[in-house]
Design an enzyme around this catalytic site. Sequence first.
Site, PDB file in Angstrom:
ATOM      1  N   ARG A 141       0.828  -1.212   0.000  1.00  0.00           N
ATOM      2  CA  ARG A 141       0.000   0.000   0.000  1.00  0.00           C
ATOM      3  C   ARG A 141       0.854   1.250   0.000  1.00  0.00           C
ATOM      4  NH1 ARG A 141      -4.154  -0.707   3.978  1.00  0.00           N
ATOM      5  NH2 ARG A 141      -5.092  -1.722   2.196  1.00  0.00           N
ATOM      6  N   TYR A 142       1.911   1.251   0.797  1.00  0.00           N
ATOM      7  CA  TYR A 142       2.794   2.408   0.892  1.00  0.00           C
ATOM      8  C   TYR A 142       4.038   2.105   0.063  1.00  0.00           C
ATOM      9  CZ  TYR A 142      -0.033   3.226   5.131  1.00  0.00           C
ATOM     10  OH  TYR A 142      -1.050   3.414   6.019  1.00  0.00           O
ATOM     11  N   ARG A 145       7.209   0.241   2.010  1.00  0.00           N
ATOM     12  CA  ARG A 145       7.098  -0.900   2.922  1.00  0.00           C
ATOM     13  C   ARG A 145       5.937  -1.809   2.524  1.00  0.00           C
ATOM     14  NH1 ARG A 145       5.179   3.817   4.682  1.00  0.00           N
ATOM     15  NH2 ARG A 145       3.593   3.993   6.294  1.00  0.00           N
ATOM     16  N   CYS A 154      -3.685 -18.233  14.301  1.00  0.00           N
ATOM     17  CA  CYS A 154      -3.353 -17.471  15.508  1.00  0.00           C
ATOM     18  C   CYS A 154      -3.487 -18.409  16.699  1.00  0.00           C
ATOM     19  CB  CYS A 154      -4.301 -16.293  15.691  1.00  0.00           C
ATOM     20  SG  CYS A 154      -4.175 -15.064  14.379  1.00  0.00           S
ATOM     21  N   CYS A 158      -9.166 -13.164  17.887  1.00  0.00           N
ATOM     22  CA  CYS A 158      -9.854 -11.998  18.428  1.00  0.00           C
ATOM     23  C   CYS A 158     -11.164 -11.832  17.674  1.00  0.00           C
ATOM     24  CB  CYS A 158      -8.997 -10.750  18.223  1.00  0.00           C
ATOM     25  SG  CYS A 158      -7.322 -10.910  18.853  1.00  0.00           S
ATOM     26  N   CYS A 161     -11.409  -9.295  14.718  1.00  0.00           N
ATOM     27  CA  CYS A 161     -10.246  -9.373  13.816  1.00  0.00           C
ATOM     28  C   CYS A 161     -10.503  -8.719  12.471  1.00  0.00           C
ATOM     29  CB  CYS A 161      -9.853 -10.831  13.589  1.00  0.00           C
ATOM     30  SG  CYS A 161      -8.488 -10.991  12.417  1.00  0.00           S
ATOM     31  N   ARG A 163      -8.861  -9.235   9.895  1.00  0.00           N
ATOM     32  CA  ARG A 163      -8.671 -10.248   8.838  1.00  0.00           C
ATOM     33  C   ARG A 163      -9.492 -11.502   9.100  1.00  0.00           C
ATOM     34  NH1 ARG A 163      -3.044  -8.692   9.326  1.00  0.00           N
ATOM     35  NH2 ARG A 163      -3.046  -6.748   8.190  1.00  0.00           N
ATOM     36  N   ASP A 322     -12.078  -1.600  12.949  1.00  0.00           N
ATOM     37  CA  ASP A 322     -12.473  -1.663  11.541  1.00  0.00           C
ATOM     38  C   ASP A 322     -13.889  -2.230  11.409  1.00  0.00           C
ATOM     39  OD1 ASP A 322     -10.096  -0.664  10.428  1.00  0.00           O
ATOM     40  OD2 ASP A 322      -9.124  -2.631  10.577  1.00  0.00           O
ATOM     41  N   ASP A 359      -8.230   3.303   9.717  1.00  0.00           N
ATOM     42  CA  ASP A 359      -7.737   2.727   8.463  1.00  0.00           C
ATOM     43  C   ASP A 359      -8.793   3.055   7.409  1.00  0.00           C
ATOM     44  OD1 ASP A 359      -6.108   1.136   6.726  1.00  0.00           O
ATOM     45  OD2 ASP A 359      -5.469   0.013   8.503  1.00  0.00           O
ATOM     46  N   LYS A 366      -3.591   4.148   7.077  1.00  0.00           N
ATOM     47  CA  LYS A 366      -3.859   4.687   8.413  1.00  0.00           C
ATOM     48  C   LYS A 366      -3.922   6.210   8.381  1.00  0.00           C
ATOM     49  CE  LYS A 366      -1.348   0.793  10.327  1.00  0.00           C
ATOM     50  NZ  LYS A 366      -0.958   0.192   9.013  1.00  0.00           N
TER      51      LYS A 366
HETATM   52  C1  LIG Z   1      -0.247  -0.813   8.881  1.00  0.00           C
HETATM   53  C2  LIG Z   1       0.308  -1.160   7.577  1.00  0.00           C
HETATM   54  C3  LIG Z   1       1.654  -0.932   7.291  1.00  0.00           C
HETATM   55  C4  LIG Z   1       2.611  -0.314   8.286  1.00  0.00           C
HETATM   56  O1  LIG Z   1       2.257   0.999   8.581  1.00  0.00           O
HETATM   57  P1  LIG Z   1       3.146   1.844   9.597  1.00  0.00           P
HETATM   58  O2  LIG Z   1       2.374   3.121   9.790  1.00  0.00           O
HETATM   59  O3  LIG Z   1       4.472   2.054   8.945  1.00  0.00           O
HETATM   60  O4  LIG Z   1       3.262   1.047  10.850  1.00  0.00           O
HETATM   61  C5  LIG Z   1       2.106  -1.262   6.047  1.00  0.00           C
HETATM   62  N1  LIG Z   1       1.295  -1.806   5.111  1.00  0.00           N
HETATM   63  C6  LIG Z   1      -0.010  -2.010   5.361  1.00  0.00           C
HETATM   64  C7  LIG Z   1      -0.874  -2.578   4.294  1.00  0.00           C
HETATM   65  C8  LIG Z   1      -0.557  -1.700   6.598  1.00  0.00           C
HETATM   66  O5  LIG Z   1      -1.852  -1.930   6.842  1.00  0.00           O
END
Ligand SMILES: *Cc1c(COP(=O)(O)O)cnc(C)c1O
Length: 398
Positions: A141-142, A145, A154, A158, A161, A163, A322, A359, A366
């Site tokens: 998504r980002y 990362r 798990c 939870c 959850c 997911r 969520d 989210d 986020k």
């Molecule tokens: C939460 C999340 C991250 C990590 O986000 P940070 O703000 O860096 O902790 C990375 N990818 C996805 C899809 C996420 O949901």
Amino acid sequence: MNQTETEVKEAQVDAATGTSAQPNVKLTPKENRVINFFQDATPLDWEDWRWQMRNRIRTKEVLSKIVNLTPEEEQGVDSCKDKLTMSIPPYWASLMDPEDPACPIRLQTIPQVHEFQTAPEELADPCGEDKNMPVHGLVHRYPDRVLFLVNEMCAMYCRYCTRSRMVGDGNRTLRPSTYEAAYDYIRSNKKIRDVLISGGDPLTLGDNMLESIIKNIRSIPHVEFVRIGSRVPVTLPQRVTTDLVNILKRYGPIWMSLHFNHPKEVTKRVKFACDLLADNGIVMGSQTVLLKGVNDKPATMKKLFHELLKIRVRPYYIYQCDPILGSKHFRTSVATGINIIEKLRGHTTGYAVPTYVIDGPGGGGKIPVTPDYIQSYEDGVMTLRNYAGQTYKYIDPV
Ligand SMILES: *Cc1c(COP(=O)(O)O)cnc(C)c1O
């Protein structure tokens, strides 16, 4: 138990988990009450995470011996079979109040009938993860990362959850054979510097499998570090063995995102596990989900965050719950979350104040939601208020 039997038990723990991290296992009265429901189980069994996994409570029959179930809970347990399954490690079960249905541990763990009522705004995949998967199990998504979902299992499921669409012992959608595609994707995307290993829960994997995943990812030159997202140190702290920590240590820096929701979860046994992680250089944060009846009071959150700082876990995020299918009974207003931050910021240690986020439904990532500290902004003059409600003018050097 005689000496030889003790030695045999110890040998079993060694074979299953490596050296048991906790030397002189002494159970609490609550733990003793629960272990008594398992025939012939010893404190060394209790300390063996595989024993805890094998003996997770999954049926109404066993659960009803340990807690006095309400009709709503009984119906919930009966109805959840083909949905998100119920799974409770005996250790975690010992934290449940047998008489109080409002016990925060019970609310998070035992299915309730409300789970089967859905509201119009609810979605199976509220964060839009599935559509952001370039490779099976990898959410990108980002730009810098990725989130790598390595399994679906798990220790405890939870009930809220995010997911729940994909987790559960029965689901087998992610297999080790699919990992190669994920490694290839990360290898060919030089912008990815941070890989977050989650699931399911990666710490339900055995040491060898976990090591192989971390090793493969860390061998990619542009990956600066890995993060592990896990609730196991909270729901099954026995999993944090010296063997596990010795493995993790080899691939540092490692950041770990734990998931704590209530001060009752911060037990002596959990402290022992977190001490072992922190002493070996693993940096820990906690993600907390805002849940009605569990932690929606500012005093509960403050207590939780103070307890976490004492065990070297930095509160990282509070998540607005969520809108997964059947989550209405858990979700609070956004104002509830903002008020919690308002009651923390300035009133206590800054490290005890996480970021409250929503989210963005459909894949927005986020998004921070904060109290408003800027009262007005005119001609380069900012009027700010502080935590105590006093106002201050700041000249903005534009
Ligand atoms: C939460 C999340 C991250 C990590 O986000 P940070 O703000 O860096 O902790 C990375 N990818 C996805 C899809 C996420 O949901």
